[in-house]
Enzyme design. Sequence first.
Site, short mmCIF file in Angstrom:
data_model
loop_
_atom_site.label_atom_id
_atom_site.label_comp_id
_atom_site.label_asym_id
_atom_site.label_seq_id
_atom_site.Cartn_x
_atom_site.Cartn_y
_atom_site.Cartn_z
CD GLU A 89 -3.10 -0.82 0.15
OE1 GLU A 89 -3.14 0.29 -0.43
OE2 GLU A 89 -3.90 -1.75 -0.10
CB SER A 117 -46.65 -26.93 29.39
OG SER A 117 -47.54 -27.81 28.74
#
Length: 689
Positions: free
Chosen positions: A94, A365
């Site tokens: 870079e 339940s």
Amino acid sequence: MPRDSDKPKAKKHRFRGLFRLLAVMTVLLLLASGALIGYLYQKDLPPIGDDIRSKLLDSRGNVLATFTNDGRSRDPVKLEEISRLLIQATLAVEDRKFYDHSGFDLKGMARAVLVNLEAGKRTQGASTLTQQLARNLYLTHEKTWTRKAKEALYTMQLEMKFSKDEILNMYLNEIYYGHGAYGIEAAARMYFGKAAADLDLAESAMLAGIPKGPTYYSPYTHMENAKKRQGIILSAMANVGDITDAEAQAAAREGLKFKPQGQKDTTVAAPYFRDYVRSLVIDTLHISSDELDQGGLKVYTTLDSDMQQAAEDAVDKGMDGSSELETALVSIDPRTGYIKAMVGGTNYRTNPFNHALATTRQPGSSFKPIMYLTALSSKTMTGLSVFNSQPTLFHYDNNRKTYQPRNFGDKYLGEINMRQAIAASDNIYAVNTIMKVGADKVAEMAANMGIGSPLQSVPSLALGTSPVSPLEMASAFAVIGGGGTKLPVTAILKITDSKGNLLYEAPQGRGQKVVEPAAAYVLTRLMEGVFESGGTGNRVASVIKRPVAGKTGTTDTDGWMVGFTPELSTVVWVGYDKGREIATSDGRRAAPIFAEFTEKALANVPPKTFPIPDGVVSVYINPQSGKLATAACPEKELETFISGTEPTEYCDQHGAGEDTAPSGGSKDSAVPAKDEHSLWSDIKRWWMN
């Protein structure tokens, strides 16, 4: 007629004037440049990243995460916590002269211009790391002259105000590596499951190549492109002398072991809770999203980091990461109403939907205790109330409608009491109960306990057919665990602005009494039976070494485990997103997650029994007759009642009359503190299993 000798003087005069003009322009240019440099040096840069991002803090004041408009958390690390090989790979590809230039690579820019002119189009750029950082921090990626000018100014300021190492560190923590990973630490953990400090040469070269094109060079989606890019970077590293040609070749041949794409992102803390708090801040407290994202706020929350980690660990252990089965876990302190842990799914990266808030799941339940609390608090039923568990056709709505429930596996137990019905999760007993106390009363009780979802006042409500959310269920069961008092469910304690000024503070209240503490305690004692022999939660009882009450619940599409200790009310749900039916093995995952979480979350908390309130009476009864036990009764069980609802008749099935005192003392002298049988059962379960 002028002489010829005057012409050179005029010419010399013109050159002198031009020189003076150039000198003045140069001085003015230098002065302007100096003024610009001075201005840029004095002018503050816009706040950087974490300086403006609001922070989410846990109950101890530790930062858990940051709020960002992209919904992702960064995980910044120091430069010394990043592999040197990754740093070298990044610089080699870079910005090789990063440490030599002052923000602009003039030779590189000239070279790029020549290449672009030769090609007739823009094929090569020459942005330095500092320029890229300026663009990522402050600007968009649009290609305009205005943006380029701003980029140049920000680049100059960055170079003036920060050292090269600081700029490089900011760059590596900010750059995008694809698939939602911002910064090298997040990328290293996502792709390779390791810290940035531990990356080897091959891994470093692979990651350094991704930012140029996070999609095009992603090893997940374009492995061939990623490998070519890796080879270019390794060659660049060899060219600048960071590695040898042999090392480059060896790294290129190395077989990399990538984590499966979409695997859980371990660097994001409590992401579902963060999103929940974000929605509360914006929708309920009416703080704008811009202020939350960029206002530097501190949002102090109720979350306990250790309990949250215990929740995430329990979910990871209890769920199959390769399955589409989802889950949710919510835990609330019933003494305060504070949310202590929240997990909204198995993997936030692949599915950020918070299932803890989903109001479309049938509790089955697990809803029954709310109905039994209604029955107990009305004093029309006790733990000894008996119904016949057998196939039954129920008539309701003035006999215009019928309802015929079934027990799981068509197993019917005959004459049973409430304790037995809760432990076995008997459906027939439950519907008999709701028919006796009234479905509208049950729906009203549920609403008072914190369930805001609409409930149908029909017999099937007893079996949890009306959808609710896990958060609502945790709130409701916190009422039972909290002795009948409802406290507001709280996630945010206070919010301060960037200067520390208080913007919001949670109101302090004593809570709302929903039922008498005695009724909540009696139900709690009955629900403890779920984890005893014959109870639906018995298979995980050995994991929990402390008093716990709870209830399981299973429908065709949902599996639940809800329960509480004196310190935590916890709900675990499992199911599929699209209403797909769950297998029996899927539904059974909820209870082990509940048990694992409860034990780990309270590992440093000594076991406590549920506090016994006033208005409770415990007496020995004969389980066959349901009457007060006498000395002649071969079996005795200690049962708990709301004072005034306990049996008054003595058992006469074994040749003893009313004048025979029950074993352990008279009825009037039997008090909760003498609950020897229950305590001994708990001790055996906590320590002997």
